[in-house]
Design an enzyme around this catalytic site. Structure first.
Site, PDB file in Angstrom:
ATOM      1  N   GLU A 110      -9.552 -26.469  19.174  1.00 33.17           N
ATOM      2  CA  GLU A 110      -9.173 -26.340  20.423  1.00 33.17           C
ATOM      3  C   GLU A 110      -8.125 -27.193  21.125  1.00 33.17           C
ATOM      4  OE1 GLU A 110     -10.684 -23.327  21.553  1.00 33.17           O
ATOM      5  OE2 GLU A 110      -9.209 -23.768  23.174  1.00 33.17           O
TER       6      GLU A 110
HETATM    7  C1  LIG Z   1     -13.298 -25.451  11.173  1.00 35.11           C
HETATM    8  C2  LIG Z   1     -12.173 -25.213  11.863  1.00 35.11           C
HETATM    9  C3  LIG Z   1     -12.330 -24.136  12.691  1.00 35.11           C
HETATM   10  C4  LIG Z   1     -11.160 -23.617  13.405  1.00 35.11           C
HETATM   11  N1  LIG Z   1     -11.207 -22.450  14.208  1.00 35.11           N
HETATM   12  C5  LIG Z   1     -10.247 -21.712  14.609  1.00 35.11           C
HETATM   13  C6  LIG Z   1     -10.092 -20.541  15.186  1.00 35.11           C
HETATM   14  O1  LIG Z   1     -11.294 -19.795  15.284  1.00 35.11           O
HETATM   15  N2  LIG Z   1      -9.148 -20.018  15.603  1.00 35.11           N
HETATM   16  C7  LIG Z   1      -7.675 -20.456  15.434  1.00 35.11           C
HETATM   17  O2  LIG Z   1      -6.855 -19.898  15.774  1.00 35.11           O
HETATM   18  N3  LIG Z   1      -7.750 -21.765  14.824  1.00 35.11           N
HETATM   19  C8  LIG Z   1      -8.805 -22.471  14.330  1.00 35.11           C
HETATM   20  N4  LIG Z   1      -8.636 -23.815  13.662  1.00 35.11           N
HETATM   21  C9  LIG Z   1      -7.647 -24.206  13.813  1.00 35.11           C
HETATM   22  C10 LIG Z   1      -7.470 -25.551  14.630  1.00 35.11           C
HETATM   23  O3  LIG Z   1      -7.246 -25.297  16.029  1.00 35.11           O
HETATM   24  C11 LIG Z   1      -6.190 -26.447  14.068  1.00 35.11           C
HETATM   25  O4  LIG Z   1      -6.554 -26.979  12.841  1.00 35.11           O
HETATM   26  C12 LIG Z   1      -5.782 -27.607  15.184  1.00 35.11           C
HETATM   27  O5  LIG Z   1      -5.142 -26.882  16.251  1.00 35.11           O
HETATM   28  C13 LIG Z   1      -4.792 -28.336  14.599  1.00 35.11           C
HETATM   29  O6  LIG Z   1      -3.702 -28.006  14.044  1.00 35.11           O
HETATM   30  P1  LIG Z   1      -3.443 -28.223  12.257  1.00 35.11           P
HETATM   31  O7  LIG Z   1      -4.491 -28.294  11.624  1.00 35.11           O
HETATM   32  O8  LIG Z   1      -2.325 -27.496  12.066  1.00 35.11           O
HETATM   33  O9  LIG Z   1      -2.804 -29.714  12.597  1.00 35.11           O
HETATM   34  P2  LIG Z   1      -1.480 -30.329  13.000  1.00 35.11           P
HETATM   35  O10 LIG Z   1      -1.002 -29.710  14.061  1.00 35.11           O
HETATM   36  O11 LIG Z   1      -0.685 -30.582  11.717  1.00 35.11           O
HETATM   37  O12 LIG Z   1      -1.687 -31.974  13.283  1.00 35.11           O
HETATM   38  C14 LIG Z   1      -1.826 -32.905  12.391  1.00 35.11           C
HETATM   39  C15 LIG Z   1      -1.866 -34.164  13.425  1.00 35.11           C
HETATM   40  O13 LIG Z   1      -0.831 -34.538  14.060  1.00 35.11           O
HETATM   41  C16 LIG Z   1      -0.811 -34.415  15.601  1.00 35.11           C
HETATM   42  N5  LIG Z   1       0.027 -33.767  16.353  1.00 35.11           N
HETATM   43  C17 LIG Z   1       0.688 -32.541  15.945  1.00 35.11           C
HETATM   44  N6  LIG Z   1       1.362 -32.338  16.852  1.00 35.11           N
HETATM   45  C18 LIG Z   1       1.691 -33.072  17.827  1.00 35.11           C
HETATM   46  C19 LIG Z   1       2.412 -33.362  19.050  1.00 35.11           C
HETATM   47  N7  LIG Z   1       2.999 -32.356  19.336  1.00 35.11           N
HETATM   48  N8  LIG Z   1       1.960 -34.526  19.568  1.00 35.11           N
HETATM   49  C20 LIG Z   1       1.222 -35.484  19.194  1.00 35.11           C
HETATM   50  N9  LIG Z   1       0.481 -35.279  17.958  1.00 35.11           N
HETATM   51  C21 LIG Z   1       0.604 -34.053  17.375  1.00 35.11           C
HETATM   52  C22 LIG Z   1      -2.312 -33.723  15.579  1.00 35.11           C
HETATM   53  O14 LIG Z   1      -2.972 -34.446  16.970  1.00 35.11           O
HETATM   54  C23 LIG Z   1      -3.026 -34.232  14.532  1.00 35.11           C
HETATM   55  O15 LIG Z   1      -3.556 -35.513  14.443  1.00 35.11           O
HETATM   56  C24 LIG Z   1     -10.059 -24.213  13.229  1.00 35.11           C
HETATM   57  C25 LIG Z   1     -10.003 -25.367  12.334  1.00 35.11           C
HETATM   58  C26 LIG Z   1     -10.962 -25.697  11.724  1.00 35.11           C
HETATM   59  C27 LIG Z   1     -10.657 -26.964  10.808  1.00 35.11           C
END
Ligand SMILES: Cc1cc2nc3c(=O)[nH]c(=O)nc-3n(C[C@H](O)[C@H](O)[C@H](O)COP(=O)(O)OP(=O)(O)OC[C@H]3O[C@@H](n4cnc5c(N)ncnc54)[C@H](O)[C@@H]3O)c2cc1C
Length: 596
Positions: free
Chosen positions: A442
């Site tokens: 989220e």
């Molecule tokens: C158990 C679980 C349930 C989930 N449920 C849902 C769901 O129901 N629906 C759905 O759509 N998604 C869902 N997600 C996805 C979740 O919302 C994403 O994992 C989350 O948004 C982070 O994206 P990412 O994993 O690609 O990490 P990344 O975006 O790759 O982030 C990696 C790191 O980089 C940092 N970062 C990335 N971009 C920036 C920036 N611009 N500025 C500063 N820091 C940055 C982040 O803070 C993080 O520390 C779920 C994930 C999990 C693990």
């Protein structure tokens, strides 16, 4: 693992005497939310979630949901029966407006119910939580026909909903998503693509699942401006409301996770079997992100509530253990006699930290929920917009501060157990593992801090932030007598946080974005801790007036918690100022090539 007891007295006290339910009760639509109704709802809900849902948490953790060879997903033993009872009892609808068939409770009160269900079993709670988001989005942006087709069954949770945004290359950067939506001749769309990490993306609790999917139509602009929002039901719904053909959406696998094992986190594939899953456009093309944002405040607040709720569960278990485990002697105590560990000052300090922070979180989160209610329903336009701005500031703080605290406090819960806490059999570690995700999904907590610093500080030309600090300082100034030391520490914390906010505001005008971003996370923590102190101070002030219906011992506890927090947490706020204002130079001081 101990049983769960809903902390009903503290919930009611927080709503009525800390967060300000009174203002909401002046509105005609919420006039029915009187003491009697609140007491009845909380008692009944507390009993239901403790007796029916809380016992599921252990089996949910140890067995979890399973992806079968035929592609179906089976939930842990007992889940189907408990879910049916949850729906039959009418709990899912309690917090929705009467216009859509709900119970008409304000979000502030529904937040307390949400706290109970999450504390009972966070994995279970995510299914209805995602459904709430689907109801919000459809009731605000769906067509009349879409509302007629889906809303009734979603409001009651007979069907569940999902939020389908993430793809492997599009996590925090939602604008990078590539799932396609091609218009068909009949006015529907054909959706193709693969989504990952979809919470409760498939399961056996409901006969249908309504996916809200973000996708791109042909020639859509790049980035977030080209995203559209679609309804993709697992089973297509016939004009008479009965279920028709299976739609072309399949659960390819579910993830093996750190916690929330009962919540199936699915890889969903759209359009494997043919030219795409049938999707129905919500609103207009390319407006998908705007629609998602209208329900973001509630969704983020719900995730913050996970930090609060799971901490409460961990606290109850840790406190029970500390009152039963004997080890060592208290310094200066009788030789030879082992003392209960709760008598050791360090253990007591950990328990107090848990309890005071939980009360602080409850205050901030319920205040945020009430701000969302007031922003929607106040008659006075100026007051409504003030509450809207307040909700905008409080939301990222509630989400990130509370979910970070959830990890910290559940970890303390393990620590209080000593070695037994690290052994899965005790069950103390589950709360820590379950709460870990709340800081990630989220919108990661890093993104929340960025949002607070870059977009909320300048809100209304800085006036919204100023108003918030004025409220904190005004309440601090009203504390007298025994509460004066709390007032002094709260004032010092609020002044330090305000100074950082003002400096960040100036840096933003000067284009020093990296300097602001490097300090954004410690700033969010400063804000959360200060607002937590504010809420506790308001609670202490109310407790001094000895409101009717509360045990004097409970009121004395509230004053003690506020004093403890002022002594042990508020002084750390000032210490973070230097780190906030250090700028980006130190963060980037080592070349990235030297990190391997
Ligand atoms: C158990 C679980 C349930 C989930 N449920 C849902 C769901 O129901 N629906 C759905 O759509 N998604 C869902 N997600 C996805 C979740 O919302 C994403 O994992 C989350 O948004 C982070 O994206 P990412 O994993 O690609 O990490 P990344 O975006 O790759 O982030 C990696 C790191 O980089 C940092 N970062 C990335 N971009 C920036 C920036 N611009 N500025 C500063 N820091 C940055 C982040 O803070 C993080 O520390 C779920 C994930 C999990 C693990």
């Amino acid at each position: 693992m101990t049983d769960y007891r809903a902390p009903i007295t503290d919930m009611r006290f927080t709503l009525e005497h800390v967060a300000g339910l009174e203002t909401l009760r002046t509105l005609a639509r919420f006039a029915h939310v009187d003491d009697e109704l609140l007491a009845g709802v909380f008692d009944e809900a507390g009993r239901f979630f403790a007796e029916v849902i809380a016992p599921l948490a252990r089996v949910g953790d140890t067995i979890g949901s399973v992806h079968n060879a035929d592609g179906t997903v089976t939930t842990p033993p007992g889940y189907r029966e408990a879910y049916r009872r949850f729906v039959d009892a009418g709990w899912p609808a309690a917090g929705f407006p009467e216009e859509v068939g709900g119970g008409g409770l304000p979000w502030g009160v529904a937040s307390a119910l949400q706290e109970m269900i999450i504390a009972a079993d966070m994995g279970f709670s995510l299914c209805p939580m995602l459904t709430y988001g689907t109801v919000d989005l459809l009731s605000l942006h769906g067509s009349d026909e879409q509302k007629a087709t889906y809303l009734d069954k979603l409001v009651t949770s007979e069907w569940s909903g999902t939020m389908v945004l993430t793809e492997s290359q599009a996590g925090s950067d939602v604008g990078a998503l590539t799932t396609k939506a091609v218009p068909a001749e009949d006015g529907t769309y054909r959706i193709t693509g693969t989504k990952i990490f979809i919470t409760w993306g498939d399961h056996d609790l409901t006969e249908n699942i309504i996916h809200i999917v973000l996708a791109r139509t042909p020639n859509a602009p790049a980035g977030t401006k080209g995203i559209s929002c679609f309804i993709v039901p697992k089973y297509l719904v016939q004009p008479d409301g009965s279920l028709g053909e299976r739609n072309d959406v399949t659960c390819v696998s579910i993830e093996h996770k750190v916690g929330i094992h009962s919540s199936p986190t699915c890889v969903l594939s759209f359009g494997d079997a043919g030219d795409g899953a049938v999707g129905y456009l919500i609103g207009e093309e390319n407006q998908g992100m705007r629609y998602m944002f209208t329900m973001m405040n509630e969704a983020r607040l719900s995730v913050g509530t996970e930090g609060l709720a799971v901490s409460e569960r961990a606290f109850q278990q840790a406190a029970a253990y500390a009152l039963e485990r004997k080890q060592g002697r208290t310094v200066g105590g009788e030789r030879g006699e082992q003392a209960l560990i709760i008598r050791h000052p360090d253990v007591r300090r950990m328990l107090m930290l848990m309890r005071a922070n939980i009360a602080a979180m409850r205050g901030v989160l319920y205040r945020t929920a009430l701000a969302i209610d007031l922003a929607r329903h106040l008659d006075d336009e100026e007051r409504r917009s003030e509450e809207e701005e307040l909700a905008a500031i409080l939301t990222p703080i509630s989400k990130a501060w509370a979910s970070d605290l959830g990890i910290e406090l559940t970890s303390l819960g393990i620590q209080i157990h000593g070695g037994s806490g690290y052994i899965e059999e005790t069950g103390a570690a589950q709360w820590w593992r379950d709460s870990r995700i709340a800081a990630i999904y989220e919108g990661t907590n890093g993104m929340m801090a960025q949002d607070l610093a870059m977009r909320r500080i300048p809100l209304g030309g800085g006036m919204a932030m100023r108003r918030l600090f004025e409220m904190v300082l005004g309440d601090a100034a009203s504390l007298e007598g025994d509460l004066k030391p709390i007032a002094d520490r709260l004032t010092a914390a609020a002044e330090a946080a305000a100074e950082v906010a003002m400096t960040f505001g100036q840096w933003l005008l000067e284009g020093r974005y990296d300097d602001v971003l490097a300090g954004a996370t410690p700033f969010l923590k400063m804000m959360g801790d200060t607002l937590g102190g504010w809420m506790l101070a308001r609670g202490a002030r109310a407790a001094m007036t000895e409101p009717r219906g509360y045990d004097p011992a409970f009121l004395a506890d509230r004053i003690a918690l506020a004093s403890f927090y002022a002594e042990h947490v508020l002084p750390t706020v000032m210490g973070r100022k230097a780190s906030c204002l250090a700028g980006a130079e130190g963060v980037f001081a080592i070349d990235e090539a030297r990190f391997i």
